[in-house]
Write a protein that holds these residues in place. Sequence first.
Motif, PDB file in Angstrom:
ATOM      1  N   SER A 114       0.815  -1.217   0.000  1.00 22.77           N
ATOM      2  CA  SER A 114       0.000   0.000   0.000  1.00 22.77           C
ATOM      3  C   SER A 114       0.850   1.270   0.000  1.00 22.77           C
ATOM      4  O   SER A 114       0.330   2.357   0.193  1.00 22.77           O
ATOM      5  CB  SER A 114      -0.919   0.015   1.222  1.00 22.77           C
ATOM      6  OG  SER A 114      -1.771  -1.090   1.195  1.00 22.77           O
ATOM      7  N   ASN A 115       2.174   1.109  -0.155  1.00 24.95           N
ATOM      8  CA  ASN A 115       3.125   2.221  -0.184  1.00 24.95           C
ATOM      9  C   ASN A 115       3.312   2.913   1.156  1.00 24.95           C
ATOM     10  O   ASN A 115       3.732   4.060   1.216  1.00 24.95           O
ATOM     11  CB  ASN A 115       2.784   3.236  -1.280  1.00 24.95           C
ATOM     12  CG  ASN A 115       2.942   2.630  -2.645  1.00 24.95           C
ATOM     13  OD1 ASN A 115       3.900   1.898  -2.887  1.00 24.95           O
ATOM     14  ND2 ASN A 115       2.012   2.888  -3.525  1.00 24.95           N
ATOM     15  N   TRP A 116       3.023   2.202   2.263  1.00 24.03           N
ATOM     16  CA  TRP A 116       3.357   2.689   3.596  1.00 24.03           C
ATOM     17  C   TRP A 116       4.739   2.160   3.932  1.00 24.03           C
ATOM     18  O   TRP A 116       5.031   0.986   3.722  1.00 24.03           O
ATOM     19  CB  TRP A 116       2.352   2.192   4.639  1.00 24.03           C
ATOM     20  CG  TRP A 116       1.077   2.951   4.595  1.00 24.03           C
ATOM     21  CD1 TRP A 116       0.003   2.706   3.797  1.00 24.03           C
ATOM     22  CD2 TRP A 116       0.748   4.101   5.365  1.00 24.03           C
ATOM     23  NE1 TRP A 116      -0.967   3.633   4.023  1.00 24.03           N
ATOM     24  CE2 TRP A 116      -0.546   4.498   4.983  1.00 24.03           C
ATOM     25  CE3 TRP A 116       1.422   4.827   6.338  1.00 24.03           C
ATOM     26  CZ2 TRP A 116      -1.187   5.605   5.546  1.00 24.03           C
ATOM     27  CZ3 TRP A 116       0.779   5.922   6.904  1.00 24.03           C
ATOM     28  CH2 TRP A 116      -0.502   6.299   6.502  1.00 24.03           C
ATOM     29  N   ILE A 117       5.616   3.032   4.462  1.00 22.96           N
ATOM     30  CA  ILE A 117       6.956   2.552   4.798  1.00 22.96           C
ATOM     31  C   ILE A 117       6.880   1.602   5.980  1.00 22.96           C
ATOM     32  O   ILE A 117       5.959   1.666   6.794  1.00 22.96           O
ATOM     33  CB  ILE A 117       7.959   3.691   5.081  1.00 22.96           C
ATOM     34  CG1 ILE A 117       7.641   4.411   6.382  1.00 22.96           C
ATOM     35  CG2 ILE A 117       8.053   4.650   3.930  1.00 22.96           C
ATOM     36  CD1 ILE A 117       8.850   5.094   6.964  1.00 22.96           C
ATOM     37  N   THR A 118       7.859   0.720   6.045  1.00 24.65           N
ATOM     38  CA  THR A 118       7.897  -0.269   7.111  1.00 24.65           C
ATOM     39  C   THR A 118       8.552   0.263   8.379  1.00 24.65           C
ATOM     40  O   THR A 118       8.561  -0.415   9.393  1.00 24.65           O
ATOM     41  CB  THR A 118       8.664  -1.521   6.644  1.00 24.65           C
ATOM     42  OG1 THR A 118       9.969  -1.125   6.237  1.00 24.65           O
ATOM     43  CG2 THR A 118       7.946  -2.189   5.489  1.00 24.65           C
ATOM     44  N   GLY A 119       9.085   1.458   8.335  1.00 25.88           N
ATOM     45  CA  GLY A 119       9.708   2.041   9.516  1.00 25.88           C
ATOM     46  C   GLY A 119      11.089   1.469   9.769  1.00 25.88           C
ATOM     47  O   GLY A 119      11.620   0.675   9.002  1.00 25.88           O
ATOM     48  N   TYR A 120      11.674   1.896  10.879  1.00 26.13           N
ATOM     49  CA  TYR A 120      13.020   1.440  11.225  1.00 26.13           C
ATOM     50  C   TYR A 120      13.060  -0.077  11.405  1.00 26.13           C
ATOM     51  O   TYR A 120      14.037  -0.722  11.065  1.00 26.13           O
ATOM     52  CB  TYR A 120      13.506   2.109  12.514  1.00 26.13           C
ATOM     53  CG  TYR A 120      13.760   3.585  12.376  1.00 26.13           C
ATOM     54  CD1 TYR A 120      14.816   4.061  11.614  1.00 26.13           C
ATOM     55  CD2 TYR A 120      12.943   4.514  13.011  1.00 26.13           C
ATOM     56  CE1 TYR A 120      15.058   5.414  11.487  1.00 26.13           C
ATOM     57  CE2 TYR A 120      13.178   5.868  12.902  1.00 26.13           C
ATOM     58  CZ  TYR A 120      14.234   6.318  12.132  1.00 26.13           C
ATOM     59  OH  TYR A 120      14.465   7.658  12.011  1.00 26.13           O
ATOM     60  N   CYS A 121      12.000  -0.645  11.960  1.00 28.70           N
ATOM     61  CA  CYS A 121      11.969  -2.098  12.202  1.00 28.70           C
ATOM     62  C   CYS A 121      11.995  -2.881  10.892  1.00 28.70           C
ATOM     63  O   CYS A 121      12.428  -4.023  10.864  1.00 28.70           O
ATOM     64  CB  CYS A 121      10.737  -2.482  13.004  1.00 28.70           C
ATOM     65  SG  CYS A 121      10.721  -1.761  14.649  1.00 28.70           S
TER      66      CYS A 121
END
Length: 94
Positions: A60-67
């Motif tokens: 959905s083009n949301w970043i996965t973040g640092y994790c």
Amino acid sequence: MKLEIVFDEKDKPFQKITLDHSSMLKGSFSKVIYSSLDGNACHGMTFMLGKDYVAFTDESNWITGYCGGTQAIWPNMEFSQEFLNTVKQLSPNK
């Protein structure tokens, strides 16, 4: 890159990031990605203009973040450059 703070239907803020994707390494090249601003580093992070990033996103083009591996690339830090080089080596879009 263009950054905007936008809100969902529950008035939760998130970042809408429009990328200069001239150096995309892999995947479907969406020019717009999103990052949560809820304070949980696993769900998002704050992007800054003028910085380079390796950003991993979901479908959905949301970043996965640092994790999930998303991080800023710091030009003068060896570990950061090593990370970028490793990602480039593994990329099918060399």
